[in-house]
Design an enzyme around this catalytic site. Structure first.
Site, PDB file in Angstrom:
ATOM      1  N   CYS A  16       0.816  -1.215   0.000  1.00  0.00           N
ATOM      2  CA  CYS A  16       0.000   0.000   0.000  1.00  0.00           C
ATOM      3  C   CYS A  16       0.851   1.266   0.000  1.00  0.00           C
ATOM      4  CB  CYS A  16      -0.940   0.002   1.208  1.00  0.00           C
ATOM      5  SG  CYS A  16      -2.277  -1.205   1.037  1.00  0.00           S
ATOM      6  N   ASP A  67      -8.641  -4.046  -4.822  1.00  0.00           N
ATOM      7  CA  ASP A  67      -7.369  -3.587  -4.260  1.00  0.00           C
ATOM      8  C   ASP A  67      -6.241  -4.428  -4.847  1.00  0.00           C
ATOM      9  OD1 ASP A  67      -5.458  -2.305  -2.578  1.00  0.00           O
ATOM     10  OD2 ASP A  67      -7.032  -2.027  -1.083  1.00  0.00           O
TER      11      ASP A  67
END
Length: 348
Positions: A16, A67
């Protein structure tokens, strides 16, 4: 393929930490039209939430999210497991339960052997099996950097939906996992993390946030979100903005991975941590004597981080105990929501 490169060396960032700069993302989203007057769209793009939520005829809601990211580890199975855990978390963070996933895959052909790619997919499938869902399809492309993740569909009842914008004044704030994943990722990239540290890293990033729907069933829990690329300050600020309240964080109460403090003081700070602070530091009040290493940990990008929970203060101890008993021993009460401007005030 002789002398195959390390997975993490093929990516400019990892996990991330490769998310867009939050300031740029806000500009991009501000330029987009609102999702529109769809009565059944309960959660769209207006709250910077974890997933979209659509209500069906019988009060059941469909939760949809996606994601994906580049590798932060070199073991392909671990990369797949971490990416899958992170993607599924968005459904849990809305109060839902996942029902199926679709794989998202981009690989630099000619640089990675098909057997390595298969192991990435294997890791993702292992976590999906642990979550009790199938990988029902997906899409793949030739890409300049390795990319893997999931699109995930989940369900919940309307009354179980928990947004990141619904905290109330007086709420206690709980974090379910320790911070420091980005710091550990930086150490991994420079081959400076020992075996014990790597085990801690994989253990936290592959721990499913399956406590989410259990928390959403508790009326005293008002808001949920997961802590990922913008760090505890960035995602905490989303809580504050959404509720129009001040989030007060206790710096000393923040749970940290065992080597996080030592590593960040040794210079293992990600570029994303600096970008995060540049993007929203003006909305955060810090103590004058707060050391830089503590601030870096609060902007540290978390890959597959914990849930950030706000709940009625008189239920906080019982809810925290329930979370710990549910398999999250690092969970801690880290602050409170107060009447005030939509900012974060850090104490400790």
């Amino acid at each position: 393929m002789p002398d195959a490169p390390r997975l993490s060396s093929l990516a400019h960032g990892g996990g991330c930490g490769c998310k867009l700069d939050p300031a740029i993302l806000r500009q991009l989203l501000a330029a987009q039209p609102a999702a529109g007057p769809f009565e059944r769209l309960l959660v769209g793009n207006e709250t910077s939430d974890d997933a979209a939520v659509w209500e069906l005829d019988d009060g059941t809601c469909v939760i949809a999210t996606t994601d994906f990211f580049t590798p932060m580890v070199d073991d392909p199975v671990d990369f797949g497991r971490i990416a899958a855990t992170n993607a599924i978390s968005d459904v849990y963070a809305m109060g839902g339960r996942p029902i199926l996933a679709l794989a998202i895959l981009g690989m630099p052909l000619g640089k990675i052997e098909p057997a390595v790619v298969a192991r990435i997919l294997q890791g993702g499938a292992e976590i999906c099996a642990e979550a009790g869902i199938p990988v029902a399809g997906g899409h793949s492309i030739d890409a300049p950097e390795p990319i893997y993740g999931l699109a995930v569909i989940g369900t919940c009842r309307r009354e179980a939906v928990r947004r990141n914008a619904d905290a109330l004044a007086g709420d206690a704030v709980i974090l379910t996992k320790a911070l420091g994943v980005g710091v550990y990722s930086a150490a991994i990239k420079r081959e400076a993390l020992d075996e014990a540290g790597y085990r801690d890293f994989v253990a936290t990033t592959t721990l499913l946030n399956r406590i989410g729907p259990e928390l959403a069933a508790e009326p005293a829990v008002h808001a949920l979100t997961d802590v990922t690329g913008f760090g505890i300050l960035g995602h905490g600020l989303e809580l504050a903005r959404g509720a129009g309240l001040t989030l007060v964080l206790d710096a000393d109460a923040l749970p940290l991975l065992p080597r996080a403090a030592a590593l960040v003081q040794d210079g293992f700070v990600t570029g994303a941590s600096h970008r995060n602070w540049s993007a929203f530091g003006a909305e955060v009040d810090l103590p004058a004597d707060l050391p830089d290493w503590r601030r870096h940990l609060m902007t540290d990008p978390q890959t597959s981080g914990g849930l950030l929970v706000t709940c009625a203060a008189d239920r906080a101890d019982a809810i925290l105990d329930r979370i710990r008993q549910g398999g999250y021993p690092a969970a801690a009460r880290i602050g409170r929501m107060e009447v005030g401007p939509a900012r974060i005030r850090v104490g400790g």
